[in-house]
Design a protein around this motif. Sequence first.
Motif, mmCIF file in Angstrom:
data_model
loop_
_atom_site.group_PDB
_atom_site.id
_atom_site.type_symbol
_atom_site.label_atom_id
_atom_site.label_comp_id
_atom_site.label_asym_id
_atom_site.label_seq_id
_atom_site.Cartn_x
_atom_site.Cartn_y
_atom_site.Cartn_z
ATOM 1 N N SER A 98 40.946 35.277 44.144
ATOM 2 C CA SER A 98 39.526 36.021 43.854
ATOM 3 C C SER A 98 39.480 36.999 45.193
ATOM 4 O O SER A 98 40.320 36.932 46.297
ATOM 5 N N LEU A 99 38.212 37.576 45.225
ATOM 6 C CA LEU A 99 37.968 38.470 46.429
ATOM 7 C C LEU A 99 37.835 37.696 47.639
ATOM 8 O O LEU A 99 38.199 38.291 48.850
ATOM 9 N N GLU A 100 37.480 36.390 47.662
ATOM 10 C CA GLU A 100 37.585 35.677 48.609
ATOM 11 C C GLU A 100 38.840 35.196 49.205
ATOM 12 O O GLU A 100 39.016 34.763 50.352
ATOM 13 N N SER A 101 40.097 35.276 48.360
ATOM 14 C CA SER A 101 41.194 34.952 49.147
ATOM 15 C C SER A 101 42.037 36.563 49.473
ATOM 16 O O SER A 101 43.184 36.347 50.013
ATOM 17 N N SER A 102 41.736 37.448 48.702
ATOM 18 C CA SER A 102 42.113 38.961 49.247
ATOM 19 C C SER A 102 41.360 40.000 48.872
ATOM 20 O O SER A 102 40.687 39.810 47.926
ATOM 21 N N SER A 103 41.017 40.824 49.923
ATOM 22 C CA SER A 103 40.060 41.913 49.503
ATOM 23 C C SER A 103 40.558 42.956 48.698
ATOM 24 O O SER A 103 39.749 43.605 48.079
ATOM 25 N N LYS A 104 41.764 42.926 48.225
ATOM 26 C CA LYS A 104 42.242 43.691 47.313
ATOM 27 C C LYS A 104 42.392 43.232 45.859
ATOM 28 O O LYS A 104 42.808 44.020 45.009
ATOM 29 N N TRP A 105 42.058 41.883 45.732
ATOM 30 C CA TRP A 105 41.845 41.298 44.163
ATOM 31 C C TRP A 105 40.991 42.289 43.614
ATOM 32 O O TRP A 105 40.080 42.917 43.882
ATOM 33 N N SER A 106 41.366 42.377 42.142
ATOM 34 C CA SER A 106 40.567 42.813 41.112
ATOM 35 C C SER A 106 40.867 42.129 39.750
ATOM 36 O O SER A 106 42.255 41.314 39.715
ATOM 37 N N GLU A 107 40.219 42.206 38.795
ATOM 38 C CA GLU A 107 40.343 41.392 37.554
ATOM 39 C C GLU A 107 41.521 41.998 36.868
ATOM 40 O O GLU A 107 42.226 41.239 36.224
ATOM 41 N N ASN A 108 41.976 43.388 36.957
ATOM 42 C CA ASN A 108 42.941 44.053 36.275
ATOM 43 C C ASN A 108 44.096 43.562 37.258
ATOM 44 O O ASN A 108 45.207 43.773 36.541
ATOM 45 N N ASN A 109 44.269 43.285 38.397
ATOM 46 C CA ASN A 109 45.362 42.909 39.279
ATOM 47 C C ASN A 109 44.857 41.869 40.220
ATOM 48 O O ASN A 109 44.977 42.100 41.292
ATOM 49 N N PRO A 110 44.753 40.449 39.780
ATOM 50 C CA PRO A 110 44.404 39.373 40.692
ATOM 51 C C PRO A 110 45.320 39.116 41.539
ATOM 52 O O PRO A 110 45.051 38.477 42.710
ATOM 53 N N ALA A 111 46.575 39.448 41.464
ATOM 54 C CA ALA A 111 47.793 39.065 42.626
ATOM 55 C C ALA A 111 47.844 40.096 43.587
ATOM 56 O O ALA A 111 48.527 39.839 44.783
ATOM 57 N N LYS A 112 46.956 41.285 43.193
ATOM 58 C CA LYS A 112 47.293 42.262 44.540
ATOM 59 C C LYS A 112 46.821 41.795 45.824
ATOM 60 O O LYS A 112 45.553 41.110 46.070
#
Length: 119
Positions: free
Chosen positions: A20-34
């Motif tokens: 989630s955004l709480e585990s990475s500021s680069k997270w997005s629904e389209n690219n959750p592993a980012k």
Amino acid sequence: MRNMKFKVNEIMDALSKSWSLESSSKWSENNPAKGQCGVTTLVVNDLLGGEICKTKLPDGWHFYNIINGNRYDFTASQFTDDIIYMDLSSDRGEAYEDTNGNQYNHLKQNMLINLNTYH
């Protein structure tokens, strides 16, 4: 925790539910592993042990796990290009530089909750 046996698909499923955004500021629904490679590598290392390795990519270091001689890159889906793995030895300290305590604790707690459904 390391003596619990999880299947790769269980780890991947729990990760996809935990990122989630709480585990990475680069997270997005389209690219959750980012942006999740460092924090994910640390949590997987906590759960399964093994080695932490890295590969140099255009945007910087990419971290992943070697467990029982097998490479596991749970965040490879964030990239569109194939990864040429160098399998350079790394460690927890170096992987931790890619994250922070809040992100690490958030992902680890969510992983433990999501993995609990399997055991």
